[in-house]
Design an enzyme around this catalytic site. Structure first.
Site, PDB file in Angstrom:
ATOM      1  CE  LYS A 170      -4.606   0.621   0.659  1.00  0.00           C
ATOM      2  NZ  LYS A 170      -5.684   0.121   0.166  1.00  0.00           N
ATOM      3  CB  VAL A 191     -26.555   3.821  -0.170  1.00  0.00           C
ATOM      4  CG1 VAL A 191     -27.560   2.545   0.241  1.00  0.00           C
ATOM      5  CG2 VAL A 191     -27.166   5.192   0.302  1.00  0.00           C
ATOM      6  CB  VAL A 197     -19.470  -0.697  -2.451  1.00  0.00           C
ATOM      7  CG1 VAL A 197     -19.633  -2.282  -2.284  1.00  0.00           C
ATOM      8  CG2 VAL A 197     -18.114  -0.625  -2.930  1.00  0.00           C
TER       9      VAL A 197
HETATM   10  N1  LIG Z   1     -15.020   0.863  -3.784  1.00  0.00           N
HETATM   11  C1  LIG Z   1     -14.393  -0.481  -3.642  1.00  0.00           C
HETATM   12  O1  LIG Z   1     -14.230  -1.085  -4.802  1.00  0.00           O
HETATM   13  C2  LIG Z   1     -14.197  -0.858  -2.197  1.00  0.00           C
HETATM   14  C3  LIG Z   1     -13.570  -2.261  -2.200  1.00  0.00           C
HETATM   15  C4  LIG Z   1     -13.217  -2.821  -1.016  1.00  0.00           C
HETATM   16  C5  LIG Z   1     -13.694  -2.137   0.084  1.00  0.00           C
HETATM   17  N2  LIG Z   1     -14.425  -0.801   0.104  1.00  0.00           N
HETATM   18  C6  LIG Z   1     -15.029  -0.367   1.290  1.00  0.00           C
HETATM   19  O2  LIG Z   1     -16.123  -0.196   1.299  1.00  0.00           O
HETATM   20  C7  LIG Z   1     -16.648   1.124   1.857  1.00  0.00           C
HETATM   21  C8  LIG Z   1     -17.703   1.740   0.951  1.00  0.00           C
HETATM   22  O3  LIG Z   1     -16.819   2.100  -0.319  1.00  0.00           O
HETATM   23  P1  LIG Z   1     -17.348   3.035  -1.317  1.00  0.00           P
HETATM   24  O4  LIG Z   1     -16.623   2.806  -2.535  1.00  0.00           O
HETATM   25  O5  LIG Z   1     -18.984   2.691  -1.557  1.00  0.00           O
HETATM   26  O6  LIG Z   1     -17.164   4.368  -0.639  1.00  0.00           O
HETATM   27  P2  LIG Z   1     -18.210   5.610  -0.944  1.00  0.00           P
HETATM   28  O7  LIG Z   1     -17.479   6.814  -0.420  1.00  0.00           O
HETATM   29  O8  LIG Z   1     -18.607   5.751  -2.468  1.00  0.00           O
HETATM   30  O9  LIG Z   1     -19.575   5.495  -0.323  1.00  0.00           O
HETATM   31  C9  LIG Z   1     -19.528   5.483   1.214  1.00  0.00           C
HETATM   32  C10 LIG Z   1     -21.040   6.070   1.592  1.00  0.00           C
HETATM   33  O10 LIG Z   1     -21.029   6.054   2.924  1.00  0.00           O
HETATM   34  C11 LIG Z   1     -21.542   7.306   3.685  1.00  0.00           C
HETATM   35  N3  LIG Z   1     -21.290   7.432   5.043  1.00  0.00           N
HETATM   36  C12 LIG Z   1     -20.211   8.022   5.270  1.00  0.00           C
HETATM   37  N4  LIG Z   1     -20.121   7.929   6.796  1.00  0.00           N
HETATM   38  C13 LIG Z   1     -21.419   7.505   7.048  1.00  0.00           C
HETATM   39  C14 LIG Z   1     -22.093   7.366   8.465  1.00  0.00           C
HETATM   40  N5  LIG Z   1     -21.532   7.640   9.351  1.00  0.00           N
HETATM   41  N6  LIG Z   1     -23.385   6.629   8.322  1.00  0.00           N
HETATM   42  C15 LIG Z   1     -23.981   6.517   7.093  1.00  0.00           C
HETATM   43  N7  LIG Z   1     -23.215   6.590   5.667  1.00  0.00           N
HETATM   44  C16 LIG Z   1     -22.112   6.946   5.874  1.00  0.00           C
HETATM   45  C17 LIG Z   1     -21.116   8.278   2.642  1.00  0.00           C
HETATM   46  O11 LIG Z   1     -22.051   9.538   2.600  1.00  0.00           O
HETATM   47  C18 LIG Z   1     -21.004   7.637   1.302  1.00  0.00           C
HETATM   48  O12 LIG Z   1     -22.320   7.535   0.553  1.00  0.00           O
HETATM   49  C19 LIG Z   1     -15.568   1.647   2.247  1.00  0.00           C
HETATM   50  O13 LIG Z   1     -15.344   1.334   3.674  1.00  0.00           O
HETATM   51  C20 LIG Z   1     -14.487   1.228   1.547  1.00  0.00           C
HETATM   52  O14 LIG Z   1     -13.077   1.132   2.175  1.00  0.00           O
HETATM   53  C21 LIG Z   1     -14.777  -0.181  -1.177  1.00  0.00           C
END
Ligand SMILES: NC(=O)c1ccc[n+]([C@@H]2O[C@H](COP(=O)([O-])OP(=O)(O)OC[C@H]3O[C@@H](n4cnc5c(N)ncnc54)[C@H](O)[C@@H]3O)[C@@H](O)[C@H]2O)c1
Length: 367
Positions: free
Chosen positions: A89, A190, A193
């Site tokens: 990383k 939402v 992912v």
């Molecule tokens: N995108 C990927 O391919 C991927 C891969 C592995 C892991 N992840 C993990 O999955 C999670 C989501 O990733 P993502 O890409 O959808 O991110 P994203 O930023 O698109 O979505 C996260 C959502 O969570 C909301 N959020 C933030 N704080 C919050 C809270 N306290 N309560 C409710 N909602 C809240 C945000 O407003 C946002 O809509 C992260 O932890 C990320 O590390 C993502």
């Protein structure tokens, strides 16, 4: 670890903190303002793959701690997903909104290139596929690129698909059926992912309840899926009647308080590092809650960027992400057989593969 390591100014010892890491590189370019740390945890299974996080860390110590934890996690995720990749990383210190520039990204790309392929970079918090295209102008070891440049684009599609597969596996253990039809699933977050996950759940006949701090994210979801029920906060969501809880926002979602009030039989979501502290996995087990370990079920995105290294095929990557169902089942079965929490079982499976396959690959054949 490498003799290129420089101890950070504020006194913490990089050799102690990264005692299980192969190499830690401090990349510096005053002209562009680049200050980055690249951590290679393990190359036992192959080159270390992991994203570049661009974040305004409060100190070098905080950046170092983060990159060491994240790179270790990548070794486990790649090993459990059955990939021939190690864990690495990188972090770039700074606010991406103001500090990110073409010269800085290109300077960073030259540092990644200098590692000769031992570390492969990709997107993470604060970096996007377009940034990978810029880095790739200086560096051959980049994935997660834009579709226009032969990349796979947004990795959240297969991340959500993999989480859904993990959830089906957990459902088969909990209820003897892989179907989520008639179950109530709570999704916290939402964004990229969570939104795709909701679609899989609705297609399977589940009732979905969601929450998000972003009005925009909720409005977009509501437009796509009017049947989804909204609640005002994560606290409200976890306290409501659920069969499955899917944390898809930030890390640390599973605290003692959350585990205490949760009615769900299964926890399975995309967020990284869901367990707020060591011991929560035991509390989940004591309450009879089946926890599908985060890095087991959210590996779909990693599978996608890994596939891109061979010339991206969505069908091949999706097929591989389907395997998250079997992996989750193996983890849950091992947990039951060995009488340990599922998080420990996942670590054991990953460590076994790193040890056994890594030993074979220690006989270097020059490629
Ligand atoms: N995108 C990927 O391919 C991927 C891969 C592995 C892991 N992840 C993990 O999955 C999670 C989501 O990733 P993502 O890409 O959808 O991110 P994203 O930023 O698109 O979505 C996260 C959502 O969570 C909301 N959020 C933030 N704080 C919050 C809270 N306290 N309560 C409710 N909602 C809240 C945000 O407003 C946002 O809509 C992260 O932890 C990320 O590390 C993502």
């Amino acid at each position: 670890m490498s003799d290129r390591v420089t101890p950070p100014a504020d006194g913490c010892d990089v050799f102690d903190l990264g005692h299980d890491h192969e190499q830690v590189v401090f990349a510096n370019d005053p002209a562009t303002g680049l200050r980055a740390i690249i951590a290679i945890h393990s190359t036992a299974l192959g080159p270390a793959l992991g994203g570049t996080r661009f974040y305004p860390y409060a100190s070098t110590a905080a950046a170092l701690q983060d990159v060491l934890n994240l790179s270790r996690g990548m070794s486990y995720k790649a090993a459990l997903a059955g990939l021939d990749l190690g864990g690495g990383k990188a972090v770039i210190v700074g606010d991406p909104a103001s500090a990110k520039s073409e010269p800085l990204l290109r300077a960073y790309g030259r540092h990644v290139q200098s590692l000769g392929g031992r570390y492969l970079t990709a997107c993470d918090v604060g970096t996007f596929s377009e940034d990978m295209d810029v880095i790739a102008r200086e560096c051959a070891f980049v994935t997660g690129r834009t579709v226009a440049h032969g990349g796979a684009g947004d990795s959240s599609v297969l991340t959500a698909y993999g989480v859904f597969q993990g959830m089906r596996a957990a459902a088969s253990v909990a209820w003897g059926t892989t179907s989520l039809e008639g179950r109530t699933v709570g999704v916290a977050g939402v964004g990229k992912v969570g939104r795709h996950l909701v679609r899989h759940l609705l297609d399977d006949g589940a009732s979905v309840v969601v929450t998000d701090v972003s009005e925009g994210a909720l409005a977009r979801l509501r437009e796509e899926h009017p049947a989804v029920r909204l609640v005002g906060s994560t606290e409200e969501l976890v306290a409501s009647q659920l069969d499955v809880y899917a944390p898809c926002a930030l890390g640390g979602a599973l605290t003692d308080e959350v585990v205490g009030v949760l009615s769900a039989r299964i926890v399975c979501g995309a967020a990284n590092n869901q367990l707020a502290h060591p011991g929560v996995e035991k509390a989940l087990e004591e309450r009879g809650i089946i926890y599908a370990p985060d890095y087991c079920v959210n590996a779909g995105g990693l599978i996608q960027v890994a596939d891109e290294l061979e010339g991206f095929s969505f069908d091949r990557a999706r097929q591989r992400a389907t395997g998250i169902f079997d992996t989750t089942l193996r983890v849950l079965e091992l947990a039951s057989y060995e009488g340990v929490p599922s998080a420990i079982a996942a670590d054991r499976l990953a460590e076994r593969r790193m040890r056994e396959v890594g030993r074979l690959r220690g006989m270097w054949l020059g490629r």
